[in-house]
Structures are given as C-alpha cells and as structure tokens.
Motif scaffolding. Structure first.
Motif, PDB file in Angstrom:
ATOM      1  N   THR A 259       0.845  -1.201   0.000  1.00 52.34           N
ATOM      2  CA  THR A 259       0.000   0.000   0.000  1.00 52.34           C
ATOM      3  C   THR A 259       0.874   1.242   0.000  1.00 52.34           C
ATOM      4  O   THR A 259       2.019   1.211   0.460  1.00 52.34           O
ATOM      5  CB  THR A 259      -0.939   0.038   1.214  1.00 52.34           C
ATOM      6  N   ALA A 260       0.313   2.331  -0.534  1.00 51.22           N
ATOM      7  CA  ALA A 260       1.045   3.593  -0.559  1.00 51.22           C
ATOM      8  C   ALA A 260       0.029   4.730  -0.543  1.00 51.22           C
ATOM      9  O   ALA A 260      -1.180   4.528  -0.756  1.00 51.22           O
ATOM     10  CB  ALA A 260       1.943   3.678  -1.783  1.00 51.22           C
ATOM     11  N   MET A 261       0.527   5.940  -0.296  1.00 52.59           N
ATOM     12  CA  MET A 261      -0.334   7.112  -0.191  1.00 52.59           C
ATOM     13  C   MET A 261      -0.131   8.016  -1.414  1.00 52.59           C
ATOM     14  O   MET A 261       0.962   8.583  -1.590  1.00 52.59           O
ATOM     15  CB  MET A 261      -0.021   7.883   1.085  1.00 52.59           C
ATOM     16  N   PRO A 262      -1.132   8.165  -2.282  1.00 51.39           N
ATOM     17  CA  PRO A 262      -0.985   9.061  -3.440  1.00 51.39           C
ATOM     18  C   PRO A 262      -0.748  10.495  -2.990  1.00 51.39           C
ATOM     19  O   PRO A 262      -1.363  10.971  -2.024  1.00 51.39           O
ATOM     20  CB  PRO A 262      -2.326   8.928  -4.162  1.00 51.39           C
ATOM     21  N   ASN A 280       8.620   4.788   3.295  1.00 53.99           N
ATOM     22  CA  ASN A 280       8.430   6.246   3.230  1.00 53.99           C
ATOM     23  C   ASN A 280       9.064   6.871   1.987  1.00 53.99           C
ATOM     24  O   ASN A 280       9.186   8.093   1.886  1.00 53.99           O
ATOM     25  CB  ASN A 280       8.989   6.930   4.486  1.00 53.99           C
ATOM     26  N   LYS A 281       9.493   6.025   1.030  1.00 49.72           N
ATOM     27  CA  LYS A 281      10.069   6.521  -0.201  1.00 49.72           C
ATOM     28  C   LYS A 281       8.978   6.887  -1.206  1.00 49.72           C
ATOM     29  O   LYS A 281       7.852   6.391  -1.135  1.00 49.72           O
ATOM     30  CB  LYS A 281      10.993   5.455  -0.812  1.00 49.72           C
ATOM     31  N   ILE A 282       9.348   7.735  -2.154  1.00 48.95           N
ATOM     32  CA  ILE A 282       8.433   8.121  -3.223  1.00 48.95           C
ATOM     33  C   ILE A 282       8.564   7.121  -4.373  1.00 48.95           C
ATOM     34  O   ILE A 282       9.676   6.859  -4.862  1.00 48.95           O
ATOM     35  CB  ILE A 282       8.720   9.545  -3.731  1.00 48.95           C
ATOM     36  N   ILE A 283       7.452   6.558  -4.780  1.00 48.80           N
ATOM     37  CA  ILE A 283       7.415   5.642  -5.922  1.00 48.80           C
ATOM     38  C   ILE A 283       6.450   6.200  -6.951  1.00 48.80           C
ATOM     39  O   ILE A 283       5.617   7.069  -6.665  1.00 48.80           O
ATOM     40  CB  ILE A 283       6.991   4.218  -5.503  1.00 48.80           C
ATOM     41  N   VAL A 284       6.576   5.703  -8.162  1.00 54.58           N
ATOM     42  CA  VAL A 284       5.727   6.188  -9.255  1.00 54.58           C
ATOM     43  C   VAL A 284       4.973   4.999  -9.865  1.00 54.58           C
ATOM     44  O   VAL A 284       5.584   3.945 -10.133  1.00 54.58           O
ATOM     45  CB  VAL A 284       6.564   6.888 -10.351  1.00 54.58           C
TER      46      VAL A 284
END
Length: 297
Positions: A259-262, A280-284
C-alpha cells in the motif's frame, strides 16, 4: 340463377387473364427513394393498365433488386395481383442507387454510401438499353461528405449526360449506444447502461468502444439514442490524495502487493507519485483501477 352468376364470374376472370395489360419500363433504373407516388411517373415509360395496377407494380419494383427479365417479373407480379400483366423490356435491371454506388466506390465491405441528395430532387435515374452509368468520385478514398458525378454514356450516339449528387461515405462499425437517457449526475458509468449496435459513422476513431473501461468515466453531457463518443466522457479520479491505495508490482517473474499514499488525485491511465507506507520513499505508478496502482520495474 346461381349457376349463371358463377359462369359470368369465371368468364370475367378468364377474360382478365386472357387480355393482359402492359407496362413498359426503362431497362435500367437506379432508385433514390422508396416513395411509390414519386417513382410512378419516373419509372413507367407507358402503360395501358389502370392506375391501381401501376401503383402496385411500382411498390413491387421497390422491393426488387438486381438483373432480371420482363417475363420473370410478369409471372411473379401477375400472380400477386391475380391479373395478367405483361412487363417489358426483356432485360431489366433494378438497383437502389445507394447500393450501386456502395458497390462501385467502397474500398472495404464496411464502407457504405448513404444519405444521397440530388439538387434536382430526382426520384430515380433511368437508362435506355444502349446507355451505361459511370461514377466519378475522386475523393472517395476516405469517409466523409462527398460530391459524386454520375455520367450517363450513350454508346450509340456517343453522348454523355451528367448528374451531380451529394452523399456521405460512412463506415459501418460496432458502437456503444445507451439503453436510455444518460444524464449528467457526476456518477461513473456502467456496462448495463449500454448495448452494442452497428452504426454508420464518418469518423470511427471518435467512438468510445471499450465497454470494460466505462466504469472509469462519467458523461459531460446528456446522451440519448446515439453512440457515445470519446468527447462525451470525462475520466473520474480513481485514486485520491492522502487515501491509502493498493500498489501492485508484476514483472512476469514476481508479483508483489503493498500500500502507498498518493500525493495527488489521479484518473485512469495517469501516472502518479505515491509515498510508500513501508519505506516512506516516493514511488511512481500508473492508475489501473479504483484505489489501485501498477508499478513496473
């Protein structure tokens, strides 16, 4: 007395069949309309039949297509009206002009000439035995509105006559058509709202045809009784900023889910940045469904 009446009736019936009336039509006819009252004066060269028979014969011709003979038409039509009617000439060709032009001008089986308009309000184009119909349409290599020139060539006299027509060259294709009126209510669409139908269009690329993707869109205008177009739709936001979203990684070898937060709201097919809930890293990733993003490595 009854026997006399029957005899008179039989004699009258025999007399009607023994003395046929005759209808003389043009050897070649190309119909632009299905209105029999307009066609009667155009298609019949001369006739000694009554007007009711003439009108019935024109209605019969409207449903006729192709090359046939006067004798064959005479037999069939006479049996229909229970009256002997002789039809001349010996060889007869009857076509809908739309069908004839479609055969001559279409590059594929899905192309059709439709909505023909003649400036002179022609109901039909008629030709004599020694005349031939040629079609000239330089721009008919692609769909759209067309100006078509018909050339009637008289081989015996060496003369030409011309008719200019306007028509549409359209593509027959499958489209999604609403089952009822679809109003603007800011709600996503569903498959049950639509049915697949064959339609004619000049721009197939304008049609929205992916029924499985309807749930990702809403309409920007009311739609009723016509195919839905790409420009009729607005994509809805499938992921929203700050709302936990499922992230899928599938490269054909391994399949992972997290899961991730847009960081922003995004629509179907859009690329969006997300903050991983684990690192806590930024993914695309690319939005593929409601609260679902796909990541490829």
């Amino acid at each position: 007395m009854i026997k006399i009446f029957i005899a008179i009736t039989l004699l009258s019936s025999f007399s009607a069949w023994s003395k046929p009336c005759q209808i003389d039509i043009y050897p070649k006819s190309f119909l632009l309309t299905n209105i029999s009252t307009r066609l009667t004066k155009t298609l019949i060269k001369k006739s000694n039949c009554d007007s009711a028979t003439n009108n019935e014969f024109i209605r019969f011709l409207i449903d006729t297509k192709g090359n046939t003979s006067g004798n064959q038409i005479s037999r069939v039509f006479s049996s229909l009206v229970n009256k002997k009617v002789k039809i001349t000439p010996d060889r007869i060709s009857i076509f809908k002009l739309e069908d004839y032009l479609t055969e001559k001008l279409s590059f594929t089986k899905s192309w059709y000439i439709r909505n023909i308009k003649a400036p002179t309000q022609l109901s039909a184009i008629t030709l004599e035995k020694n005349e031939n119909l040629n079609v000239d349409c330089p721009s008919c290599s692609y769909p759209g509105n067309k100006s078509i020139r018909l050339v009637i060539n008289n081989t015996m006299e060496g003369t030409n006559k011309y008719h200019m027509l306007n028509a549409k060259l359209q593509v027959k294709t499958l489209a999604l058509v609403p089952r009822g009126i679809i109003k603007i209510d800011n709600q996503p669409l569903s498959k049950s709202m639509f049915k697949k139908e064959e339609v004619f269009t000049e721009n197939p690329s304008e049609l929205f045809t992916n029924i499985d993707s309807l749930v990702f869109y809403k309409v920007n205008k009311s739609i009723n009784n016509r195919p839905i177009l790409i420009n009729d739709l607005v994509a809805v936001s499938l992921v929203k900023a700050g709302m936990p979203t499922s992230v899928v990684l599938d490269n054909g070898v391994i399949s992972l889910k997290s899961t991730a937060m847009p960081l922003r709201s995004a629509k179907f097919g859009e690329t969006v940045q997300l903050r991983s809930s684990r690192s806590n890293k930024i993914i695309v990733g690319k939005v593929i469904d409601y609260n679902k993003v796909s990541i490829s490595l």
